[in-house]
Write an enzyme that holds these catalytic residues in place. Structure first.
Site, PDB file in Angstrom:
ATOM      1  N   ASP A  40       0.068  -3.164  37.527  1.00 49.51           N
ATOM      2  CA  ASP A  40      -0.237  -3.962  35.669  1.00 49.51           C
ATOM      3  C   ASP A  40      -0.940  -5.043  36.134  1.00 49.51           C
ATOM      4  OD1 ASP A  40       1.990  -2.787  35.352  1.00 49.51           O
ATOM      5  OD2 ASP A  40       3.538  -4.641  35.476  1.00 49.51           O
ATOM      6  N   ALA A  70       8.954  -4.654  26.870  1.00 45.39           N
ATOM      7  CA  ALA A  70       9.035  -3.596  26.673  1.00 45.39           C
ATOM      8  C   ALA A  70       8.524  -2.140  27.709  1.00 45.39           C
ATOM      9  CB  ALA A  70       8.368  -3.160  25.651  1.00 45.39           C
TER      10      ALA A  70
HETATM   11  P1  ADP Z   1       6.677  -6.693  30.186  1.00 43.15           P
HETATM   12  O1  ADP Z   1       5.553  -7.420  31.498  1.00 43.15           O
HETATM   13  O2  ADP Z   1       7.051  -5.553  30.426  1.00 43.15           O
HETATM   14  O3  ADP Z   1       6.559  -7.043  29.025  1.00 43.15           O
HETATM   15  P2  ADP Z   1       8.519  -8.847  31.352  1.00 43.15           P
HETATM   16  O4  ADP Z   1       9.367  -8.812  31.923  1.00 43.15           O
HETATM   17  O5  ADP Z   1       7.832  -8.316  33.187  1.00 43.15           O
HETATM   18  O6  ADP Z   1       8.738  -7.992  30.140  1.00 43.15           O
HETATM   19  O7  ADP Z   1       8.009 -10.444  30.614  1.00 43.15           O
HETATM   20  C1  ADP Z   1       7.798 -10.592  29.888  1.00 43.15           C
HETATM   21  C2  ADP Z   1       7.670 -11.840  29.631  1.00 43.15           C
HETATM   22  O8  ADP Z   1       7.145 -12.410  29.710  1.00 43.15           O
HETATM   23  C3  ADP Z   1       9.218 -12.737  28.165  1.00 43.15           C
HETATM   24  O9  ADP Z   1       9.846 -13.075  28.504  1.00 43.15           O
HETATM   25  C4  ADP Z   1       7.794 -13.872  27.979  1.00 43.15           C
HETATM   26  O10 ADP Z   1       8.273 -14.861  29.736  1.00 43.15           O
HETATM   27  C5  ADP Z   1       6.356 -13.664  28.999  1.00 43.15           C
HETATM   28  N1  ADP Z   1       5.345 -13.459  27.652  1.00 43.15           N
HETATM   29  C6  ADP Z   1       4.948 -12.272  28.044  1.00 43.15           C
HETATM   30  N2  ADP Z   1       3.599 -12.801  26.709  1.00 43.15           N
HETATM   31  C7  ADP Z   1       4.217 -13.548  25.794  1.00 43.15           C
HETATM   32  C8  ADP Z   1       3.681 -14.473  24.724  1.00 43.15           C
HETATM   33  N3  ADP Z   1       2.627 -14.138  23.767  1.00 43.15           N
HETATM   34  N4  ADP Z   1       3.758 -15.944  24.717  1.00 43.15           N
HETATM   35  C9  ADP Z   1       5.020 -15.768  25.815  1.00 43.15           C
HETATM   36  N5  ADP Z   1       5.572 -15.457  26.218  1.00 43.15           N
HETATM   37  C10 ADP Z   1       4.274 -14.214  27.021  1.00 43.15           C
HETATM   38 MG    MG Z   2       6.241  -7.442  33.400  1.00 43.25          MG
END
Ligand code: ADP
Ligand code: MG
Length: 376
Positions: A166, A117
């Protein structure tokens, strides 16, 4: 922690938390050696963890794939780990690649940071692991050092060419303020952001869309910025002052000009925001945010119909200012609103999304929160 126990059959040695972030202003400046002004969200990734002495890394997430991923620390290599487990594995690999003698661990995650998001759930996950490992293995690493390791993990192991904002935000932000960060040398300062005291709220609108072009476009934009700096004979676009913008644009091919204009004016907007916050005038941030959105929409071209609709509707419904936040092509919008207008603005955006046939956005008010820390 009960769920760690049910997965691993023992108690964890501790529990750590690292937050997601929302960037007030300073977008696509962090890979141009520029300035950013993020704050940590109250939303965190929590990691319950214990050391293992057999070299195994075991990973389980409440938001994962419902199974324990088991990896041999000594075998970790970029490209060899799939799915969400790449992020925590990346941090362990990077610590070892940087010469820290760390071994295995059992890690259990739970999170309320929305994923994908634009609120940096990936950095929160990395920083939770980095902080847990620091304590489990007694590493003498500072918060910015851990942030740099986490960024390197995302760059080299996960394969995402992100800047350092970040991870620095997740590691170094403090309650009650935004983090003014110079991404060239990582000098930083807490800037007061007293929203409640001024009757203000920061509304975050997660549009729940992420358009496919996001990854490829990011790399292209980054390359365009680097090429512009090279053509101008600068180390990075950060070195182009606003006063030199016009003549510099004349020296660039047409397609690069809007990129440069965004980065240079965005750095100015960070400075303006900083001055307003230092003066105790956060309510005056509104026009700076809205100008930032226009620049991302018209010059950098990373907004999309959903983020435009959210930002425009928020302002029309009474927000003092609004802009997309994060890399773009979807993700989240933040709006600065008077406390009394919070519900009306959120409702107006929700209604506009329904009218446009978009998924219902998720909305919440963000308070500037604490960076990565040990909880238990
Ligand atoms: P953002 O950093 O904006 O949320 P990203 O695409 O960089 O979006 O990262 C999202 C990814 O990080 C998810 O698809 C997943 O692979 C991983 N991720 C984030 N939080 C979790 C969580 N609590 N458990 C497992 N994977 C997670
Ligand atoms: Mg990210």
């Amino acid at each position: 922690m009960a769920d760690f126990h049910s997965v691993y059959g023992a108690a964890p040695a501790g529990v750590w938390a690292a937050p997601g972030r929302v960037n007030l202003i300073g977008e696509h400046t962090d890979y141009n050696d520029g300035f950013v002004l993020p704050l940590a969200l109250p939303h965190t990734v929590r990691a319950a963890a214990r050391r293992r002495s057999d070299g195994l890394l075991r990973l389980y997430s409440e938001q994962g794939d419902g199974r324990v991923t088991e990896l041999r620390v000594a075998d970790l290599m970029p490209g060899r780990v799939e799915g969400w487990a790449r992020y925590p594995a990346a941090v362990v690999w990077t610590l070892r690649a940087a010469g820290h003698e760390v071994g295995g661990a059992d890690l259990w995650f739970d999170s309320d940071v929305p994923t994908g998001a634009g609120l940096s759930s990936s950095a929160a996950l990395e920083c939770a692991v980095a902080t847990a490992y620091r304590d489990l293995y007694g590493l003498a690493l500072s918060a910015p050092e851990l942030a740099l390791l986490a960024q390197r993990a995302e760059n080299e192991f996960v394969g995402v060419p992100c800047g350092v904002m970040d991870q620095m935000a997740s590691m170094c932000c403090r309650e009650g303020g935004a983090l003014l960060l110079d991404t060239r040398d990582l000098t930083r300062r807490q800037v007061p952001l007293d929203l409640n005291g001024q009757g203000l709220r920061l509304l975050v609108i997660d549009t729940r869309v992420k358009h496919d072009l996001a990854d490829g476009a990011y790399a292209e934009l980054r390359a365009g910025c680097e090429r512009s700096a090279q053509l101008l004979g600068l180390r990075a676009l950060r070195d182009l002052p606003y006063a030199g913008l016009k003549p510099a644009l004349d020296r660039l091919p047409a397609e690069l000009r809007p990129l440069v204009r965004h980065v240079v004016t965005e750095n100015v907007r960070v400075e303006q925001a900083m001055a307003l916050l230092d003066a105790g005038d956060p309510a005056l941030l509104g026009p700076v945010l809205t100008a930032g959105h226009a620049s991302l929409r018209d010059d950098f071209r990373v907004s999309c119909p959903e983020t435009d609709l959210a930002a425009d509707t928020a302002v029309r419904a009474g927000a003092l200012g609004a802009r997309m936040t994060g890399g773009g092509f979807g993700g989240s919008v933040l709006a600065l609103v008077a406390a009394g207008a919070l519900d009306a603005v959120a409702e107006a955006v929700t209604t506009a999304f329904a009218d446009a046939g978009y998924a219902r956005p998720r909305t919440f008010a963000a308070t500037p929160s604490q960076g990565a820390r040990r909880l238990v």
